[in-house]
Design a protein around this motif. Structure first.
Motif, short mmCIF file in Angstrom:
data_model
loop_
_atom_site.label_atom_id
_atom_site.label_comp_id
_atom_site.label_asym_id
_atom_site.label_seq_id
_atom_site.Cartn_x
_atom_site.Cartn_y
_atom_site.Cartn_z
N LYS A 296 0.83 -1.20 0.00
CA LYS A 296 0.00 0.00 0.00
C LYS A 296 0.87 1.25 0.00
CE LYS A 296 -3.93 -2.02 2.49
NZ LYS A 296 -4.78 -1.92 3.70
N TRP A 297 0.33 2.33 -0.60
CA TRP A 297 1.00 3.62 -0.58
C TRP A 297 0.70 4.30 0.75
CZ3 TRP A 297 4.34 4.91 -4.33
CH2 TRP A 297 4.26 4.22 -5.53
N GLU A 298 1.75 4.84 1.39
CA GLU A 298 1.59 5.49 2.68
C GLU A 298 2.22 6.88 2.65
OE1 GLU A 298 3.55 2.83 5.34
OE2 GLU A 298 1.93 1.34 5.31
N VAL A 299 1.63 7.79 3.42
CA VAL A 299 2.16 9.15 3.52
C VAL A 299 3.59 9.10 4.07
CG1 VAL A 299 1.88 11.39 4.64
CG2 VAL A 299 -0.13 10.17 3.80
N ASN A 300 4.50 9.85 3.45
CA ASN A 300 5.90 9.83 3.85
C ASN A 300 6.43 11.25 4.05
OD1 ASN A 300 8.46 8.66 4.38
ND2 ASN A 300 9.10 9.07 2.28
N VAL A 301 5.63 12.09 4.71
CA VAL A 301 6.02 13.47 4.91
C VAL A 301 7.24 13.57 5.82
CG1 VAL A 301 5.32 15.65 5.97
CG2 VAL A 301 3.76 14.45 4.43
N VAL A 302 7.26 12.81 6.92
CA VAL A 302 8.36 12.91 7.88
C VAL A 302 9.68 12.55 7.20
CG1 VAL A 302 9.36 12.03 10.01
CG2 VAL A 302 6.91 12.48 9.89
N GLY A 303 9.73 11.39 6.57
CA GLY A 303 10.98 10.95 5.95
C GLY A 303 11.45 11.87 4.85
N SER A 304 10.53 12.26 3.96
CA SER A 304 10.90 13.08 2.81
C SER A 304 11.25 14.50 3.21
CB SER A 304 9.75 13.08 1.79
OG SER A 304 10.05 13.92 0.71
N ASN A 305 10.42 15.13 4.04
CA ASN A 305 10.61 16.54 4.36
C ASN A 305 11.67 16.78 5.42
OD1 ASN A 305 8.62 16.85 2.49
ND2 ASN A 305 7.12 17.75 3.85
N ALA A 306 11.88 15.81 6.32
CA ALA A 306 12.96 15.96 7.31
C ALA A 306 14.31 15.97 6.60
CB ALA A 306 12.90 14.83 8.33
N GLU A 307 14.43 15.20 5.54
CA GLU A 307 15.67 15.19 4.77
C GLU A 307 15.97 16.57 4.19
OE1 GLU A 307 17.56 12.90 0.86
OE2 GLU A 307 15.74 12.13 1.81
N ILE A 308 14.92 17.24 3.71
CA ILE A 308 15.09 18.60 3.19
C ILE A 308 15.42 19.58 4.32
CG2 ILE A 308 13.97 20.51 1.96
CD1 ILE A 308 12.18 18.38 0.61
N MET A 309 14.66 19.48 5.42
CA MET A 309 14.89 20.39 6.55
C MET A 309 16.31 20.28 7.09
SD MET A 309 12.15 22.23 7.38
CE MET A 309 12.34 22.60 9.11
N ASN A 310 16.85 19.08 7.13
CA ASN A 310 18.19 18.88 7.68
C ASN A 310 19.26 19.57 6.84
OD1 ASN A 310 17.26 17.40 9.85
ND2 ASN A 310 17.51 15.42 8.83
N GLN A 311 18.95 19.84 5.59
CA GLN A 311 19.91 20.52 4.73
C GLN A 311 19.91 22.03 4.96
OE1 GLN A 311 18.91 19.43 0.69
NE2 GLN A 311 19.06 17.24 1.12
#
Length: 226
Positions: A209-224
């Motif tokens: 199933k497709w699941e929301v991945n906001v934490v994983g995807s956006n935390a990677e951007i924020m850390n930059q």
């Protein structure tokens, strides 16, 4: 007019498998009806945002009524990414005033959303988790919606959202944003380092199933942006 562009996809159709023999069919915008295989193919194409409206059971068949949402167009990426955040002045629903020119030194996250946007609502639990990752750090999180303060407060009573909530259709007009969800990632110098549109998903390898991945995807951007 609906806008369907090449974005991440999201679906708010999470079901409890109570009957293994039940057949599930999906109706989009009161139009075509798709079986599970066809519907999965639509999601896998990655170019739609779909939310659940209602469902009805007829015999052994469940009909899921879904809607293609208005989603943020890609033009805003080229318009704002790698550019200075325009001078903005706004208030959150608690009455706190902000001037973007005085927020330099902070990492800023702007989430443009709507209470009527299914994918936006699906992101909220992940967005709350994302904000929690940056407690005690110089980062500010804003959720900007076009609805009135009264509408937002009614919605938030049932859907806790720990961002600084801003009611401002004026900001949507000022920035030329006519869809959602859209996310601005702004560094400490006031530069919009990244603009993302749609809801990031990942496919669960165990369930398929497709699941929301906001934490994983956006935390990677924020850390930059630290």
């Amino acid at each position: 007019m609906k806008k369907v562009v090449a974005l991440h996809c999201v679906v708010l159709c999470v079901w409890n498998a109570s009957g293994q023999n039940e057949i599930k069919m999906y109706r989009l915008d009161n139009g075509p009806v798709y079986d599970q295989r066809q519907f999965d193919s639509i999601l896998g194409a990655g170019n739609v945002a779909i939310s659940l409206i209602s469902s009805e059971k007829k015999g052994d068949t469940i009909f899921v009524n879904s809607k293609i949402n208005k989603i943020a167009p890609q033009e805003i990426v080229g318009k704002y990414e790698k550019k200075q955040l325009p001078a903005l002045s706004f208030s959150d629903i608690r009455g706190r005033r902000y001037d973007s020119r005085k927020l330099k030194g902070y990492v800023l996250y702007f989430n443009f959303w709507s209470v009527f946007c299914g994918p936006c609502v699906a992101e909220i639990p992940d967005l709350n988790q994302l904000k929690d990752l940056y407690k005690g750090k110089k980062a500010l999180f804003f959720a900007i919606a076009p609805e009135s303060e009264a509408e937002l407060k009614t919605f938030l009573a049932a859907h806790p959202f720990n961002f600084n909530i801003v009611s401002s259709s004026a900001l949507f007009k000022e920035l030329g944003i006519d869809g959602y969800p859209a996310h601005f990632f702004i560094d400490r110098n006031g530069v919009i380092r990244k603009v993302s549109t749609g809801t990031p998903l990942k496919k669960n390898p165990d369930t398929g199933k497709w699941e929301v991945n906001v934490v994983g995807s956006n935390a990677e951007i924020m850390n930059q942006l630290k």
